[in-house]
Design a protein around this motif. Structure first.
Motif, PDB file in Angstrom:
ATOM      1  N   LEU A 274      35.335  40.191  43.039  1.00 32.55           N
ATOM      2  CA  LEU A 274      35.601  38.754  42.937  1.00 32.55           C
ATOM      3  C   LEU A 274      35.429  38.339  41.486  1.00 32.55           C
ATOM      4  N   TYR A 275      36.459  37.703  40.921  1.00 33.17           N
ATOM      5  CA  TYR A 275      36.463  37.309  39.517  1.00 33.17           C
ATOM      6  C   TYR A 275      36.619  35.794  39.378  1.00 33.17           C
ATOM      7  N   VAL A 276      36.265  35.300  38.195  1.00 34.26           N
ATOM      8  CA  VAL A 276      36.516  33.911  37.842  1.00 34.26           C
ATOM      9  C   VAL A 276      37.204  33.857  36.482  1.00 34.26           C
ATOM     10  N   GLN A 277      38.165  32.973  36.368  1.00 38.78           N
ATOM     11  CA  GLN A 277      38.741  32.593  35.079  1.00 38.78           C
ATOM     12  C   GLN A 277      38.260  31.180  34.773  1.00 38.78           C
TER      13      GLN A 277
ATOM     14  N   LYS B 115      42.286  29.058  34.025  1.00 40.05           N
ATOM     15  CA  LYS B 115      43.349  29.870  34.611  1.00 40.05           C
ATOM     16  C   LYS B 115      44.527  29.948  33.643  1.00 40.05           C
TER      17      LYS B 115
ATOM     18  N   PRO C  95      39.091  37.359  32.823  1.00 39.71           N
ATOM     19  CA  PRO C  95      38.326  37.282  34.066  1.00 39.71           C
ATOM     20  C   PRO C  95      36.887  37.768  33.881  1.00 39.71           C
TER      21      PRO C  95
ATOM     22  N   ILE D 176      35.502  26.698  44.665  1.00 44.33           N
ATOM     23  CA  ILE D 176      36.236  26.109  43.542  1.00 44.33           C
ATOM     24  C   ILE D 176      35.899  24.626  43.452  1.00 44.33           C
TER      25      ILE D 176
ATOM     26  N   ARG E 159      39.764  26.012  36.713  1.00 46.20           N
ATOM     27  CA  ARG E 159      39.333  27.370  37.022  1.00 46.20           C
ATOM     28  C   ARG E 159      40.117  27.999  38.166  1.00 46.20           C
TER      29      ARG E 159
ATOM     30  N   ILE F  34      32.343  38.320  39.122  1.00 42.59           N
ATOM     31  CA  ILE F  34      31.297  37.631  39.878  1.00 42.59           C
ATOM     32  C   ILE F  34      30.513  38.645  40.711  1.00 42.59           C
TER      33      ILE F  34
ATOM     34  N   LYS G  62      39.361  31.464  40.957  1.00 33.98           N
ATOM     35  CA  LYS G  62      38.561  32.604  41.388  1.00 33.98           C
ATOM     36  C   LYS G  62      39.446  33.445  42.303  1.00 33.98           C
TER      37      LYS G  62
ATOM     38  N   ILE H 134      28.031  29.497  36.295  1.00 31.01           N
ATOM     39  CA  ILE H 134      28.980  30.601  36.395  1.00 31.01           C
ATOM     40  C   ILE H 134      28.960  31.507  35.172  1.00 31.01           C
TER      41      ILE H 134
ATOM     42  N   ARG I 125      25.635  34.286  38.986  1.00 29.28           N
ATOM     43  CA  ARG I 125      26.898  34.141  39.720  1.00 29.28           C
ATOM     44  C   ARG I 125      27.073  35.181  40.825  1.00 29.28           C
TER      45      ARG I 125
END
Length: 370
Positions: free
Chosen positions: A337-340, A343, A360, A251, A256, A363, A258, A217, A223
């Motif tokens: 679309l994002y990822v942390q 979180k 964030p 997930i 995390r 992705i 998303k 990721i 990603r």
């Protein structure tokens, strides 16, 4: 489960005499390209150089380090770490090497178990050089170790640590793979073939090797490949289609999140968005684990008595519907679309100073202009 746990410890304790451990740096002598790739990977990150992992581990317990089975698997005092008689030691190479080269290449087979699978290590005969396993049909030999092809590396080698994990209350806190999958699916994506020899003295003049960066990721190009995003409109309806192309759920890790960020812009101004302050306001576009203990929500899942995850499962497609204002020609719809990696509530619970883990990461982004 207790039997399997002590079975694991028995095999682990017979791996090598203390002091004979071939550390990661010793592999660089012959495998410089692979060593450099590995140093950039998540496998090289452990208790001492992964702040998020260390903070979570310490939040679970400052006495026991039960995460060692997967995050410090070559520890020469594994039992002491797990029961709380020892702590991670920065002067001990079997601790600082994280998921080491020697660990991954000496897995004999993987034993399936209820709470988590168990890597059974090859036993090392005294006074003989170690045998390292891989997938090459005719691996090269050298004076440091013997080499052998082992079918587990095309079948189940990733299943030891990347399958599932349940806490002591039988609550699933991690799941990446199911028992029907094999490791070739993992290797195809996360260890693609790259140019260059696997070793400095390539006896068979091999021109390529599988990458040991273990792409994930954190790689901006990698990603983008995992999820397809479709946009459609129907009067005052916005229809978002998400398709997970990966061989694992969207997930996996409980720390995390998303999420989707959706905006409709008209004449340079945002006229609609899917949340106002927090991404979690949009329940259908926020993917994360949730845990409870005694009916109350908790963040660290080690003691959870209940758990659930809102996910996009392997090869699954979800269709999300939003009610929006009437659209006009020239409107621009952006779906991101994002990822942390951590979180927000997780970072707060463990007092995480590194705010970059909360920021964030994009992705994928898709834009529709009307």
């Amino acid at each position: 489960m207790k039997y399997l746990f002590f079975f694991f410890l028995l095999f682990h304790s017979q791996l090598f005499p203390k002091g004979d451990y071939p550390d990661n740096h010793s592999c660089k002598e012959c495998h410089e390209n692979i060593y450099d790739e590995y140093q950039t990977s998540a496998h090289s990150m452990g208790y001492f150089n992964d702040t998020l992992h260390r903070k979570i581990a310490d939040a679970v317990s400052t006495k026991k380090y039960s995460c060692a089975t997967c995050h410090m698997p070559m520890a020469d005092n594994m039992n002491e770490l797990i029961v709380g008689k020892a702590r991670p030691d920065k002067s001990n190479k079997t601790h600082t090497d994280a998921v080491s080269c020697y660990f991954c290449h000496t897995i004999a087979y993987v034993k399936r178990a209820h709470k988590f699978n168990i890597n059974i290590k090859a036993r090392q005969a005294e006074n003989y050089k170690p045998t390292l396993y891989g997938r090459l049909e005719k691996p090269d030999e050298n004076d440091k170790h013997s080499s052998s092809s082992n079918p587990v590396y095309a079948k189940k080698v990733c299943m030891g640590c990347h399958s599932h994990k349940q806490n002591d209350n039988n609550v699933t806190i991690f799941r990446a793979m199911n028992e029907e999958q094999d490791s070739l699916e993992c290797i195809k994506c996360h260890m693609p073939k790259v140019s260059g020899s696997a070793e400095k003295m390539d006896k068979r003049a091999r021109g390529e090797h599988v990458s040991h960066r273990f792409l994930g990721i954190r790689d901006i190009t990698f990603r983008k490949r995992g999820v397809d995003i479709g946009i459609a409109t129907d009067n005052n309806k916005l229809i978002i289609t998400l398709t997970n192309k990966m061989a694992h759920p969207l997930i996996i890790q409980p720390a995390r999140a998303k999420f989707l960020k959706i905006e409709i812009v008209r004449s340079g101004k945002v006229i609609w968005q899917n949340y106002m302050k927090k991404p979690s306001e949009d329940r259908q576009g926020y993917f994360a684990y949730s845990f409870k203990r005694g009916g109350k929500r908790i963040i660290i899942p080690a003691t959870a008595t209940e758990g659930s995850v809102y996910n996009l499962n392997t090869k699954e497609t979800k269709v999300l519907n939003y009610t929006i204002p009437p659209l006009e020609k020239g409107d621009i719809i952006t779906v991101s679309l994002y990822v942390q990696l951590a979180k927000s509530e997780c970072a707060k619970a463990i007092e995480l100073e590194d705010k970059s883990l909360i920021e964030p990461l994009l992705i994928k982004e898709v834009i529709l202009k009307l």
